[in-house]
Design a protein around this motif. Structure first.
Motif, mmCIF file in Angstrom:
data_model
loop_
_atom_site.group_PDB
_atom_site.id
_atom_site.type_symbol
_atom_site.label_atom_id
_atom_site.label_comp_id
_atom_site.label_asym_id
_atom_site.label_seq_id
_atom_site.Cartn_x
_atom_site.Cartn_y
_atom_site.Cartn_z
ATOM 1 N N THR A 1 24.147 22.355 -18.468
ATOM 2 C CA THR A 1 22.894 21.502 -17.986
ATOM 3 C C THR A 1 22.505 21.617 -16.514
ATOM 4 O OG1 THR A 1 24.353 19.545 -17.422
ATOM 5 C CG2 THR A 1 23.541 19.770 -19.659
ATOM 6 N N GLY A 2 23.267 22.258 -15.642
ATOM 7 C CA GLY A 2 23.121 22.318 -14.312
ATOM 8 C C GLY A 2 23.630 21.128 -13.503
ATOM 9 N N VAL A 3 23.391 20.993 -12.376
ATOM 10 C CA VAL A 3 23.996 19.872 -11.702
ATOM 11 C C VAL A 3 23.654 18.581 -11.901
ATOM 12 C CG1 VAL A 3 24.710 19.133 -9.305
ATOM 13 C CG2 VAL A 3 25.028 21.536 -9.749
ATOM 14 N N ILE A 4 24.202 17.726 -12.444
ATOM 15 C CA ILE A 4 23.935 16.119 -12.843
ATOM 16 C C ILE A 4 24.763 15.439 -11.699
ATOM 17 C CG2 ILE A 4 23.606 14.393 -14.458
ATOM 18 C CD1 ILE A 4 22.774 16.586 -16.396
ATOM 19 N N GLY A 5 24.421 14.611 -10.782
ATOM 20 C CA GLY A 5 25.230 13.953 -9.765
ATOM 21 C C GLY A 5 25.385 12.403 -10.317
ATOM 22 N N PHE A 6 26.400 11.629 -9.804
ATOM 23 C CA PHE A 6 26.406 10.455 -9.471
ATOM 24 C C PHE A 6 26.848 9.706 -10.905
ATOM 25 C CE2 PHE A 6 23.643 11.071 -6.087
ATOM 26 C CZ PHE A 6 24.539 10.734 -5.077
ATOM 27 N N VAL A 7 26.973 10.370 -12.121
ATOM 28 C CA VAL A 7 27.471 9.614 -13.290
ATOM 29 C C VAL A 7 28.964 9.556 -13.051
ATOM 30 C CG1 VAL A 7 28.031 10.091 -15.805
ATOM 31 C CG2 VAL A 7 25.672 10.729 -14.795
ATOM 32 N N GLY A 8 29.670 10.417 -12.306
ATOM 33 C CA GLY A 8 31.002 10.427 -12.450
ATOM 34 C C GLY A 8 31.363 9.187 -11.410
ATOM 35 N N LEU A 9 30.531 8.746 -10.829
ATOM 36 C CA LEU A 9 30.764 7.794 -9.571
ATOM 37 C C LEU A 9 30.450 6.567 -9.926
ATOM 38 C CD1 LEU A 9 31.628 7.339 -6.697
ATOM 39 C CD2 LEU A 9 28.903 7.402 -6.078
ATOM 40 N N VAL A 10 29.334 6.344 -10.698
ATOM 41 C CA VAL A 10 28.959 5.048 -10.883
ATOM 42 C C VAL A 10 29.451 4.261 -11.906
ATOM 43 C CG1 VAL A 10 26.828 3.884 -11.544
ATOM 44 C CG2 VAL A 10 26.369 5.601 -9.903
ATOM 45 N N VAL A 11 29.691 5.195 -13.158
ATOM 46 C CA VAL A 11 30.317 4.490 -14.566
ATOM 47 C C VAL A 11 31.535 3.948 -14.218
ATOM 48 C CG1 VAL A 11 30.755 5.177 -16.715
ATOM 49 C CG2 VAL A 11 28.468 5.970 -15.866
ATOM 50 N N PRO A 12 32.552 4.761 -13.842
ATOM 51 C CA PRO A 12 34.014 4.242 -13.573
ATOM 52 C C PRO A 12 34.056 3.147 -12.624
ATOM 53 C CG PRO A 12 33.933 6.575 -13.513
ATOM 54 C CD PRO A 12 32.574 6.302 -13.328
ATOM 55 N N HIS A 13 33.105 3.001 -11.659
ATOM 56 C CA HIS A 13 33.400 2.106 -10.747
ATOM 57 C C HIS A 13 32.705 0.901 -11.339
ATOM 58 C CE1 HIS A 13 34.432 0.691 -6.720
ATOM 59 N NE2 HIS A 13 33.271 -0.143 -6.825
ATOM 60 N N LEU A 14 31.765 0.823 -11.887
ATOM 61 C CA LEU A 14 31.127 -0.565 -12.653
ATOM 62 C C LEU A 14 32.296 -0.836 -13.467
ATOM 63 C CD1 LEU A 14 27.422 0.570 -13.143
ATOM 64 C CD2 LEU A 14 28.204 -1.174 -11.917
ATOM 65 N N LEU A 15 32.822 -0.207 -14.442
ATOM 66 C CA LEU A 15 33.639 -0.864 -15.275
ATOM 67 C C LEU A 15 34.996 -1.181 -14.894
ATOM 68 C CD1 LEU A 15 33.518 1.937 -17.843
ATOM 69 C CD2 LEU A 15 32.637 -0.153 -18.214
ATOM 70 N N ARG A 16 35.377 -0.597 -13.522
ATOM 71 C CA ARG A 16 36.593 -1.096 -12.830
ATOM 72 C C ARG A 16 36.180 -2.470 -12.100
ATOM 73 N NH1 ARG A 16 37.057 2.963 -10.090
ATOM 74 N NH2 ARG A 16 38.263 4.166 -11.033
ATOM 75 N N LEU A 17 35.056 -2.633 -11.581
ATOM 76 C CA LEU A 17 34.673 -3.776 -10.928
ATOM 77 C C LEU A 17 34.675 -5.012 -12.035
ATOM 78 C CD1 LEU A 17 31.635 -3.108 -8.593
ATOM 79 C CD2 LEU A 17 34.105 -3.577 -7.993
ATOM 80 N N SER B 1 34.496 4.660 -19.906
ATOM 81 C CA SER B 1 33.854 5.397 -19.002
ATOM 82 C C SER B 1 33.087 6.588 -19.824
ATOM 83 C CB SER B 1 34.702 6.050 -17.865
ATOM 84 O OG SER B 1 35.227 5.088 -17.117
ATOM 85 N N ALA B 2 33.912 7.295 -20.839
ATOM 86 C CA ALA B 2 33.346 8.277 -21.767
ATOM 87 C C ALA B 2 32.091 7.780 -22.654
ATOM 88 C CB ALA B 2 34.386 8.707 -22.727
ATOM 89 N N LEU B 3 32.193 6.398 -22.978
ATOM 90 C CA LEU B 3 31.241 5.807 -23.941
ATOM 91 C C LEU B 3 29.749 5.319 -22.881
ATOM 92 C CD1 LEU B 3 33.388 3.615 -26.191
ATOM 93 C CD2 LEU B 3 32.039 5.632 -27.049
ATOM 94 N N LEU B 4 30.176 4.901 -21.823
ATOM 95 C CA LEU B 4 29.306 4.280 -21.205
ATOM 96 C C LEU B 4 28.359 5.497 -20.395
ATOM 97 C CD1 LEU B 4 27.711 1.905 -20.009
ATOM 98 C CD2 LEU B 4 29.272 1.782 -18.061
ATOM 99 N N GLY B 5 29.360 6.495 -20.064
ATOM 100 C CA GLY B 5 28.609 7.817 -19.352
ATOM 101 C C GLY B 5 27.741 8.303 -20.533
ATOM 102 N N ALA B 6 28.154 8.432 -21.630
ATOM 103 C CA ALA B 6 27.187 9.084 -22.417
ATOM 104 C C ALA B 6 25.749 8.161 -22.775
ATOM 105 C CB ALA B 6 27.874 9.132 -24.017
ATOM 106 N N SER B 7 25.840 6.868 -22.746
ATOM 107 C CA SER B 7 24.851 5.995 -22.990
ATOM 108 C C SER B 7 23.995 6.097 -21.549
ATOM 109 C CB SER B 7 24.938 4.588 -23.152
ATOM 110 O OG SER B 7 25.999 4.322 -24.371
ATOM 111 N N LEU B 8 24.405 6.265 -20.380
ATOM 112 C CA LEU B 8 23.932 6.239 -19.095
ATOM 113 C C LEU B 8 22.928 7.591 -19.078
ATOM 114 C CD1 LEU B 8 23.003 5.314 -16.497
ATOM 115 C CD2 LEU B 8 25.017 6.417 -15.585
#
Length: 347
Positions: free
Chosen positions: A268-284, A297-304
């Protein structure tokens, strides 16, 4: 796992199902949700008294379904690798893109695209459809190993060094990618321009099925390392006292992360910030327990990523925005907020 954690996972599964139906139905050819379900039921062999419209079946099955499947795979992969990297380095600012893993995969993939007919001709002939994913995996693995070695100080991982090394490596790899882009011909340049900003637009069933195990298997394996990542939160020495072979675990995790990120970048090329935003939201919201954090994270990342792709292909319809622009618009402000939140803390 307590009832709250189970409720979260069930909610995220339902959210992913809803987003999948919406992504399959919304577009230039509108397909109502009920019709989407009828078409899917028919494809699974469910008998239909009144068969769905043939044109809608073609649009859904041949065009949108592989795109949605690819979005689910890549979104889940990027988010779970982000959670893994953050746990491994014990820092919520860590991300495969920020520390250079995505750039390493991108440089290797761009090299194959631009030099495939000359330097890598024999490799391309031998490996066929696997050439690009393999090259991206090797590039991401080399960069991950380099960052990890640079970040090690007296037997421990120095987070400040890791982030600084990631910035420097990103700059160097970006420059090398720019040189290859400059050397590309017009046909290659058109491919690279859109590919470097991320897109699910080229998805086909052949592409999805060929690379399915390269992302899905590591995504399924990573949650097994949740107890080790939880122990790392206490400190590497403490994790060692608990019986975890951290060096071996780190090596395995680095390979799995590199495999997922390399394959995702190749697809898909370079898709940024998914790996940053999703885990941190869930951790908070739900805490740092990786037994919940990794699958969530896997489930929410797919939806995002499905949401971002839906915006990318409908906001300027009939044209299409690169999906990397959408994720950057979401992730950029979020990263600035993270920096402000952690600026008074010691890494």
């Amino acid at each position: 796992m307590n009832k709250r954690s189970q409720g979260l996972l069930i909610s995220l599964v339902l959210l992913l199902l809803v987003m999948t139906i919406l992504a399959l139905g919304i577009g230039a050819v509108e397909i109502p949700a009920a019709q989407v379900l009828r078409i899917l039921a028919q494809q699974l062999g469910w008998p239909m008294a009144n068969p769905p419209d043939a044109g809608q079946i073609t649009v859904l099955v041949e065009i949108r379904a592989p795109r949605v499947a690819l979005g689910i795979l890549v979104g889940a992969g990027l988010a779970i690798t982000g959670a893994t990297i953050q746990g491994l380095f014990r820092n919520p600012l860590a991300d495969p893109g920020l520390i250079g893993i995505s750039s390493g995969a991108a440089l290797a993939a761009v090299s194959v695209i631009v030099l495939g007919a000359t330097v890598f001709q024999g490799l391309s002939s031998a490996l066929g459809a696997y050439t690009l994913p393999l090259a991206a995996f090797i590039g991401s693995l080399l960069v991950t190993g380099l960052v990890y070695r640079l970040a090690k100080l007296e037997g421990r991982t120095d987070i400040a060094t890791m982030l600084l090394a990631g910035i420097a490596i990103n700059a160097l790899l970006g420059a090398a990618t720019g040189l290859l882009t400059y050397a590309a011909n017009d046909t290659q340049l058109r491919t690279l321009t859109f590919w470097l900003m991320g897109s699910l637009g080229s998805a086909t069933w052949t592409q999805v099925l060929t690379t399915l195990p390269l992302i899905l298997l590591p995504v399924l394996v990573l949650p097994w390392f949740a107890p080790a990542l939880n122990a790392v939160l206490l400190g590497e020495a403490e994790a060692g006292h608990l019986g975890f072979n951290l060096e071996r675990i780190k090596q395995v995790l680095i390979v799995l992360v590199a495999l997922i990120v390399g394959t995702a970048v190749a697809l898909t090329g370079v898709i940024g910030f998914v790996g940053l935003v999703v885990p941190h939201l869930l951790r908070l919201a739900f805490g740092p327990d990786h037994r919940l954090l990794l699958p969530a994270s896997a489930l929410l990342g797919a939806s995002l990523l499905l949401v971002a792709d839906l915006i990318a292909r409908t906001v300027v319809n009939p044209a299409e925005l690169p999906i990397g622009i959408i994720t950057a618009l979401i992730g950029g402000p979020f990263f600035l907020w993270l920096l402000n939140r952690y600026r008074h803390r010691s890494f």
